[in-house]
Design a protein around this motif. Structure first.
Motif: not given
Length: 608
Positions: A102-123
């Motif tokens: 906590v308090g670190d200044a960072v830069t992040v390279t990665g992939t933007v992802s979207e997910y549905v907690p519990g799976g899509t069937s959860s709604g």
């Protein structure tokens, strides 16, 4: 580090990539130049950069999750844009223990992802995060962005917009309107550092080290400190779940009405077990509200006391018999008739064909005697093995306890697991063909669910028909915080069929004897304002006696910050019109962290 909660929290992020793919959210792989967190979050719940690789996204670390399989950290841009709809925080999923603080200044390279907690069937809603990250720490010891204060003034009174008809009712693609809707307001803070102050607890600490508070102390408040759920339009916007980034050993054991005094601060997450959740790096200090378990009054000599109590999968191996017995004797004042739900067979969840529950019931009866109560007698009907739902092998069923010194049971043989109880007329009075018996057990309405148990009792020369119920649960329903608004309540389909069966049976009794005393009670798994209850009521055959209480006292169960009615006692017109009906929801479990059941028992007293 947390253990019980880890298994649940693991699902929140581990499923990210799989859920994103299965949900069809990811776009074709692409690359985005350096962007800010607000550009990733966008103005809807779905990132405009979903599926794309982003480079050197800058932020200050505000929280680190080092346990379970959902390891990662939250970071926040200290230089926000001027759009209140775009969050400035995001979760970075590292899968292994993050090498940041906590308090670190960072830069992040990665992939933007979207997910549905519990799976899509959860709604559930979609959550934005950065996956497969490369993290560079630029400096340490930086000031963390000041938390956004969540309070009664900041959270809108409306809970959610209606979903987009073109998207099957989903709100994921709608532009976030944080000044109009509570769910949109929380979404606009997703991943950001937030704070609540002097927040009252409205759902007690659970076994997973979670509790719920309200930031709106006057919103549908119960007199004991909770927040009452009184209609499908009263979702209670001030509710917020609290978890901790620290050890579960340090998590407060709170009851409803307690307060997290001072400030509770941390990132705002979204998960499948409650939606928007403040994951606290700093917890307020627990201040007791002094809540005590209730005790109902003793029935008078001429009053019949009938109770319903879900004892939550009770079997002989449990350690709660003495506590349940004390509750029945001391808090419920030894009712004349007790409908018990979730009595398991003699070896509990062991699935070996055992259906007899005599050991379970008699152990409870003996415990009641030891607690100073009466020697109850009992009646029930064993189910067909593994046909009534519940925990596999447990064979839960309803059981009648009755005090033979006060009330007698009318036995008529032949009521087994597959024989339907009927109604006949003898000397102008209704009587059951078998007693005890089960209502239409072959009906599809009761598939993989408990069949109602009907019995005929006599109190001071007056016959009373009692129907013990445990309708199908709400499992599978979409949550109040779902992406689909209004959420789908799929479990209602079977429960409505069951309610129709019960009402039809009651109507048969009343058609045979207009002034019959009929009581239908149990864990109805639905609210007093629900369509299920309206079907049970029919054309006046039954009336939910909990409606005799003020609205602020109508609850039997506490779920995700909403105190609600699941357990009910419904009565026929002759019981209601006596003007001496006395109803009590006896709060001994639902509001307490050390509950022995998640349901509060209900007691009805009347003069037949």
């Amino acid at each position: 580090m947390p253990s019980k909660s880890s298994s649940r929290l693991a699902a929140l992020t581990v499923a990210a990539v799989c859920s994103a793919v299965s949900g069809g959210v990811l776009t074709s792989p692409a690359h985005a130049d350096t962007v800010g967190i607000h550009d990733i979050q966008g103005t809807t719940r779905i990132s405009p950069l979903a599926g794309q690789k982003v480079t050197d996204v800058a932020g200050i670390v505000t929280g680190v999750r080092t346990y379970g399989s959902s390891r990662g950290f939250w970071m926040q841009d200290p230089n926000p844009d001027d759009n209140p709809a775009t969050s400035e925080g995001v979760f970075v999923f590292t899968s292994s223990t993050p090498k940041v603080a906590v308090g670190d200044a960072v830069t992040v390279t990665g992939t933007v992802s979207e997910y549905v907690p519990g799976g899509t069937s959860s709604g559930n809603q979609s959550l934005t995060e950065i996956t497969k990250p490369t993290v560079t720490v630029r400096s340490s010891g930086n000031a963390v962005p000041a938390p956004v204060v969540i309070d009664e003034d900041s959270v809108p009174a409306e809970y959610t917009p209606a979903g987009d008809p073109a998207a099957n009712g989903s709100i994921n693609g709608l532009t976030v309107r944080p000044s109009s809707y509570a769910l949109d307001y929380y979404e606009s803070l997703e991943g950001m550092n937030v704070q609540v102050a002097d927040a009252r607890v409205v759902t007690a600490t659970d076994p997973y080290s979670e509790l719920w508070v309200t930031v709106k102390p006057h919103e549908h408040a119960s007199r004991r400190g909770g927040t009452v759920y009184g209609s499908y339009d009263s979702q209670n916007t001030g509710r917020l779940q609290i978890q901790s980034l620290g050890s579960t050993a340090d998590f407060p054991e709170a009851n409803v009405g307690d307060t997290l005094a001072g400030t509770t601060t941390g990132p705002l997450d979204y998960n499948q077990f409650g939606g928007y959740t403040l994951v606290a790096g700093r917890l307020g200090t627990l201040r007791s509200g002094g809540l005590q378990r209730e005790t109902t009054r003793k029935q008078e000599r001429g009053e019949l006391a009938v109770a319903t109590y879900n004892v939550e999968n009770l079997d002989p191996s449990d350690t709660t018999f003495a506590a349940h017995a004390s509750a029945i004797v001391n808090n419920l004042q030894s009712p004349d008739i007790v409908s018990l739900e979730e009595i398991q067979d003699n070896n509990g969840a062991k699935d070996d064909g055992t259906v007899d529950a005599s050991q379970t019931v008699n152990k409870l009866i003996d415990a009641i005697v030891a607690a100073g109560g009466p020697k109850y007698d009992w009646r029930s009907v064993d189910p067909v093995n593994d046909q009534d739902g519940g925990e596999p092998g447990g064979n839960i069923r309803q059981v009648f306890l009755f005090n033979p010194e006060r009330v007698s049971f009318t036995d008529r043989p032949g009521g087994d697991s597959t024989t339907a109880v009927g109604v006949t007329k003898v000397h102008g009075k209704a009587r059951l063909t078998v007693s005890p018996g089960r209502i239409d057990p072959a009906s599809d309405a009761w598939k993989s669910s408990r069949k109602p148990l009907a019995g005929e009792f006599v109190f001071r020369g007056r016959t009373v028909f009692v129907i013990a119920n445990h309708l199908t649960s709400k499992g599978g329903d979409q949550s109040l915080h779902a992406q689909y608004q209004p959420p789908t309540r799929s479990s209602e389909v079977q429960r409505h069929l069951q309610a129709t069966e019960v009402n039809t049976f009651v109507k048969d009794i009343l058609d045979t004897q207009k002034n019959a005393d009929v009581i239908a009670l149990g864990d109805m798994n639905d609210f007093e304002f629900s369509a299920t209850t309206k079907i049970l009521e029919g054309d006046g055959e039954l009336w939910p006696a909990i409606k005799s209480l003020p609205e602020s006292e109508r609850y039997t169960y506490d779920y995700q910050g909403n105190e609600q009615v699941l357990d009910q006692i419904l009565v026929s017109p002759d019981v209601r019109r006596g003007c001496d009906l006395d109803y009590d929801s006896v709060h001994i479990n639902s509001e307490f962290h050390d509950q022995i059941s998640d349901h509060d028992p209900q007691v009805l007293r009347f003069r037949p």
